[in-house]
Design an enzyme around this catalytic site. Structure first.
Site, PDB file in Angstrom:
ATOM      1  N   LYS A  83       0.888  -1.178   0.000  1.00  0.00           N
ATOM      2  CA  LYS A  83       0.000   0.000   0.000  1.00  0.00           C
ATOM      3  C   LYS A  83       0.915   1.214   0.000  1.00  0.00           C
ATOM      4  CE  LYS A  83      -2.133   2.900   1.873  1.00  0.00           C
ATOM      5  NZ  LYS A  83      -1.850   4.303   1.485  1.00  0.00           N
ATOM      6  N   GLU A 105       9.022   1.433  11.387  1.00  0.00           N
ATOM      7  CA  GLU A 105      10.020   2.508  11.313  1.00  0.00           C
ATOM      8  C   GLU A 105       9.227   3.807  11.324  1.00  0.00           C
ATOM      9  OE1 GLU A 105      12.666   1.758   8.002  1.00  0.00           O
ATOM     10  OE2 GLU A 105      13.627   0.130   9.076  1.00  0.00           O
ATOM     11  N   CYS A 151      13.196  10.871   7.575  1.00  0.00           N
ATOM     12  CA  CYS A 151      12.950  10.602   9.000  1.00  0.00           C
ATOM     13  C   CYS A 151      14.187  10.854   9.841  1.00  0.00           C
ATOM     14  CB  CYS A 151      12.491   9.161   9.166  1.00  0.00           C
ATOM     15  SG  CYS A 151      13.711   7.986   8.562  1.00  0.00           S
ATOM     16  N   GLU A 202       7.777  16.477  15.917  1.00  0.00           N
ATOM     17  CA  GLU A 202       8.379  16.323  14.588  1.00  0.00           C
ATOM     18  C   GLU A 202       7.688  17.269  13.598  1.00  0.00           C
ATOM     19  OE1 GLU A 202       7.380  12.834  12.199  1.00  0.00           O
ATOM     20  OE2 GLU A 202       9.497  12.553  11.771  1.00  0.00           O
TER      21      GLU A 202
HETATM   22  P1  NAD Z   1       1.710   8.385   7.436  1.00  0.00           P
HETATM   23  O1  NAD Z   1       1.826   7.593   8.674  1.00  0.00           O
HETATM   24  O2  NAD Z   1       0.697   9.447   7.367  1.00  0.00           O
HETATM   25  O3  NAD Z   1       1.429   7.430   6.201  1.00  0.00           O
HETATM   26  C1  NAD Z   1       2.253   6.330   5.889  1.00  0.00           C
HETATM   27  C2  NAD Z   1       1.427   5.286   5.161  1.00  0.00           C
HETATM   28  O4  NAD Z   1       0.449   4.778   6.045  1.00  0.00           O
HETATM   29  C3  NAD Z   1       0.679   5.811   3.955  1.00  0.00           C
HETATM   30  O5  NAD Z   1       0.709   4.820   2.955  1.00  0.00           O
HETATM   31  C4  NAD Z   1      -0.725   5.997   4.498  1.00  0.00           C
HETATM   32  O6  NAD Z   1      -1.730   5.930   3.519  1.00  0.00           O
HETATM   33  C5  NAD Z   1      -0.828   4.825   5.440  1.00  0.00           C
HETATM   34  N1  NAD Z   1      -1.815   4.964   6.517  1.00  0.00           N
HETATM   35  C6  NAD Z   1      -2.211   6.096   7.138  1.00  0.00           C
HETATM   36  N2  NAD Z   1      -3.106   5.796   8.110  1.00  0.00           N
HETATM   37  C7  NAD Z   1      -3.266   4.449   8.090  1.00  0.00           C
HETATM   38  C8  NAD Z   1      -4.055   3.533   8.855  1.00  0.00           C
HETATM   39  N3  NAD Z   1      -4.856   3.947   9.845  1.00  0.00           N
HETATM   40  N4  NAD Z   1      -3.985   2.222   8.571  1.00  0.00           N
HETATM   41  C9  NAD Z   1      -3.160   1.783   7.590  1.00  0.00           C
HETATM   42  N5  NAD Z   1      -2.409   2.596   6.823  1.00  0.00           N
HETATM   43  C10 NAD Z   1      -2.445   3.914   7.082  1.00  0.00           C
HETATM   44  O7  NAD Z   1       3.173   8.953   7.168  1.00  0.00           O
HETATM   45  P2  NAD Z   1       3.624   9.918   5.989  1.00  0.00           P
HETATM   46  O8  NAD Z   1       3.061  11.277   6.245  1.00  0.00           O
HETATM   47  O9  NAD Z   1       3.362   9.246   4.687  1.00  0.00           O
HETATM   48  O10 NAD Z   1       5.219   9.939   6.189  1.00  0.00           O
HETATM   49  C11 NAD Z   1       5.874  10.823   7.033  1.00  0.00           C
HETATM   50  C12 NAD Z   1       6.164  10.174   8.380  1.00  0.00           C
HETATM   51  O11 NAD Z   1       6.880   8.963   8.169  1.00  0.00           O
HETATM   52  C13 NAD Z   1       7.045  11.013   9.272  1.00  0.00           C
HETATM   53  O12 NAD Z   1       6.578  10.912  10.592  1.00  0.00           O
HETATM   54  C14 NAD Z   1       8.407  10.346   9.159  1.00  0.00           C
HETATM   55  O13 NAD Z   1       9.269  10.553  10.260  1.00  0.00           O
HETATM   56  C15 NAD Z   1       8.013   8.915   9.028  1.00  0.00           C
HETATM   57  N6  NAD Z   1       9.081   8.132   8.390  1.00  0.00           N
HETATM   58  C16 NAD Z   1       9.839   7.296   9.170  1.00  0.00           C
HETATM   59  C17 NAD Z   1      10.887   6.557   8.592  1.00  0.00           C
HETATM   60  C18 NAD Z   1      11.767   5.642   9.399  1.00  0.00           C
HETATM   61  O14 NAD Z   1      12.543   4.887   8.811  1.00  0.00           O
HETATM   62  N7  NAD Z   1      11.722   5.668  10.720  1.00  0.00           N
HETATM   63  C19 NAD Z   1      11.122   6.669   7.233  1.00  0.00           C
HETATM   64  C20 NAD Z   1      10.328   7.539   6.475  1.00  0.00           C
HETATM   65  C21 NAD Z   1       9.300   8.264   7.068  1.00  0.00           C
HETATM   66  O1  6OD Z   2      18.216   4.152   4.164  1.00  0.00           O
HETATM   67  C1  6OD Z   2      17.389   3.367   4.625  1.00  0.00           C
HETATM   68  O2  6OD Z   2      17.532   2.140   4.546  1.00  0.00           O
HETATM   69  C2  6OD Z   2      16.188   3.886   5.298  1.00  0.00           C
HETATM   70  N1  6OD Z   2      15.349   2.964   5.808  1.00  0.00           N
HETATM   71  C3  6OD Z   2      15.968   5.217   5.350  1.00  0.00           C
HETATM   72  C4  6OD Z   2      14.858   5.833   5.971  1.00  0.00           C
HETATM   73  C5  6OD Z   2      14.701   7.163   5.794  1.00  0.00           C
HETATM   74  C6  6OD Z   2      13.598   7.860   6.339  1.00  0.00           C
HETATM   75  O3  6OD Z   2      13.024   8.760   5.774  1.00  0.00           O
END
Ligand code: NAD
Ligand code: 6OD
Length: 502
Positions: free
Chosen positions: A194, A270, A304, A406
């Site tokens: 998804k 993550e 992130c 954040e």
């Molecule tokens: P989000 O949580 O809003 O969405 C992520 C995904 O989850 C999307 O595909 C969304 O449609 C889906 N989703 C949303 N609500 C859902 C639910 N109730 N059930 C199932 N699926 C659902 O995140 P975003 O805005 O797309 O991304 C930004 C966030 O992601 C930031 O907080 C960032 O820090 C985090 N992030 C973390 C990492 C990491 O490796 N730790 C990497 C990238 C992004």
């Molecule tokens: O580099 C990666 O493997 C990884 N998981 C990065 C995540 C980045 C977050 O936005």
């Protein structure tokens, strides 16, 4: 390789290449959804595609297709054959890199060079790296000595979890998807993806490329849509899902945990971060300032791992603040294909509203704005995009919401400190625990401080330098579990221990 490939039946492309249709992919077929939603280009606000949103019945079909594929030849394929297939996918990504770059840039507006050198390059590397890890994965075995002198052999085999749901965000869409997909597949799982509603293109194209490279139909399926009351929720509540791998916001992770709780399904999360950097007076200041500029502003702060809190030893505070603010002002916002562009827009107007609200809040909380702080005027059609200025704040402290929550945009708060202990305490004063950076020329201090950071990834004199075999993930609100190398295989497999009396 010992499996049959069924040629996928793909729906014809939409007639207007400027505004194409993006379909779900279920069992190798392009499938229309219950409705469509527009995909907006964040560079100028134009609609570039109509995305077919999957309803619960489409999600059900995708999960069933994945289950059939698991029970079919895919389930019997040797790990060596799966690893060879993954390498072929890596090569196919290289061969079609320009299409993937175009898909990623169209959805996100990020600079072409960034999409090419980070997102797409890493997508290919993710497949190769996990092919190597999977093919070389050891098994636990113990020769057990019994009190009566007899012996037993214990050995554990790895089995796939089963049908895995992979739910990914919009910031590094292809990189983060392939980071999950490659280890899931080399472990023998089948997957329903998804993608984020903001970035449907690269996942769809990737699965088409994978089918062309020989991945059997049903092994990888894509359902498009949103979270709540849409494809995301339908997927995480589906009883046919054996595990969920999710990257995104911490609050979404909590919602997914609740969704899978009745079935006690395994999750790998993550999540978000509020990452700190600590700069000591003994650091190489030029390197530190350049590194901080990169860790604050890469991908418009939408990584992130990006730094949003910078703690600076008081003696060098003014120098670092001046150097970093100069860097921020030098960044060039512009069209993705312009080679001089360093910085793209935010992903959407909604995300810009959120980031801008933090900009306003910072001023209410008493911030002095050293750079940026607003919405730029870029002229022409770009003003319809979701642009925002690279920003820097001083005058805030750890009690302020802007230093605790954040933002996920191009901004950091600069805060002075007076001792190593204070710097560590300030950096660790957060419910998140994803990444930290320490800038120092003192080797012992670098190790000492890096180890005391309560995070999953602690860098010294660098940032976002990756070895794909090393553990990646976060503590606290930043996640559950680790991915990377054998850590990924540990999540995507279930061990069965076999004990043989000898
Ligand atoms: P989000 O949580 O809003 O969405 C992520 C995904 O989850 C999307 O595909 C969304 O449609 C889906 N989703 C949303 N609500 C859902 C639910 N109730 N059930 C199932 N699926 C659902 O995140 P975003 O805005 O797309 O991304 C930004 C966030 O992601 C930031 O907080 C960032 O820090 C985090 N992030 C973390 C990492 C990491 O490796 N730790 C990497 C990238 C992004
Ligand atoms: O580099 C990666 O493997 C990884 N998981 C990065 C995540 C980045 C977050 O936005």
């Amino acid at each position: 390789m010992a499996f049959e490939t069924t040629v996928p039946k793909l729906a014809p492309s939409a007639p207007d290449p400027e505004r194409r249709a993006i379909y779900n992919i279920i069992n190798g077929e392009h499938v229309s959804g219950v409705r469509t939603f527009p995909k907006i280009n964040p560079v100028d606000g134009t609609v570039i595609a109509d995305v077919h949103e999957a309803g619960p019945e489409h999600v059900d079909r995708a999960v069933r297709a994945a289950r059939r594929a698991l029970d079919g030849p895919w389930g019997d394929m040797s790990i060596g054959d799966r690893a060879r297939l993954l390498r072929r996918v890596g090569d196919a990504i290289d061969a079609r890199a320009s299409e993937l770059v175009a898909a990623e840039v169209g959805d996100t507006g990020k600079p072409v060079a960034l999409a090419r050198d980070l997102d797409v390059a890493r997508a290919a590397e993710n497949f190769r790296s996990f092919a190597d890890t999977g093919a070389a994965a050891p098994l636990d075995s113990f020769l057990t000595e019994l009190p009566d002198g007899r012996k037993a052999l214990n050995y554990a085999i790895r089995k796939p979890l089963g049908v895995v749901a992979a739910i990914v965000p919009w910031n590094l869409p292809l990189l983060l998807l392939t980071w999950k997909l490659a280890p899931a597949l080399v472990s023998g799982n089948t997957v329903v993806i998804k993608p984020s509603e903001e970035t449907p293109s690269s996942a769809t194209l990737l699965v088409e490329i994978m089918h062309a490279a020989g991945v059997p139909v049903g092994v990888v399926n894509v359902v498009h849509g949103f979270g709540v009351d849409s494809a995301g929720e339908a997927l995480t509540t589906h009883p046919g899902i054996d595990g969920v791998t999710f990257t995104g916001e911490s609050s979404t992770g909590a919602a997914i945990m609740r969704a899978v709780a009745p079935r006690v399904s395994p999750v790998s999360f993550e999540l978000g971060g509020k990452n700190a950097a600590v700069v000591f007076a003994d650091a190489d200041l030029d390197a530190a300032i350049a590194g901080l500029a990169r860790s604050t502003y890469l991908n418009t702060g939408q990584v992130c791992l990006c730094t949003e809190r910078i703690y600076i030893e008081r003696a060098i505070f003014d120098d670092v603040a001046a150097g970093l603010s100069e860097h921020a002002k030098r960044l060039r916002l512009g069209r993705p294909e312009d080679p001089t562009t360093t910085t793209g827009p935010l992903i959407s107007q909604a995300h810009r509203d959120k980031v801008r609200a933090y900009f306003d809040l910072a001023v209410e909380e008493g911030a002095e704005v050293l750079a940026g702080g607003g919405i730029p005027t870029l002229g022409s059609d770009l003003d319809g995009g979701s642009w925002i200025e690279p920003t820097l704040w001083t005058g805030l402290n750890n009690t302020h919401r802007t230093v605790r929550e954040e933002v996920f945009g191009p901004v950091a708060a600069l805060i002075p400190f007076d001792s190593e202990e204070e710097a560590i305490a300030l950096a660790n004063d957060t419910p998140y625990g994803l990444a930290a950076v320490t800038w120092t020329s003192d080797l012992s201090r670098g190790h000492r401080v890096a180890q005391k950071m309560r995070v999953g990834m602690s860098w010294v004199n660098t940032w976002y330098l990756r070895d794909l075999r090393s553990p990646f993930g976060g503590t606290g609100l930043s996640g559950i579990g680790r991915e990377g190398g054998m850590h990924s295989l540990d999540f995507y497999t279930e061990p069965t221990n076999v004990c043989v009396q000898l």
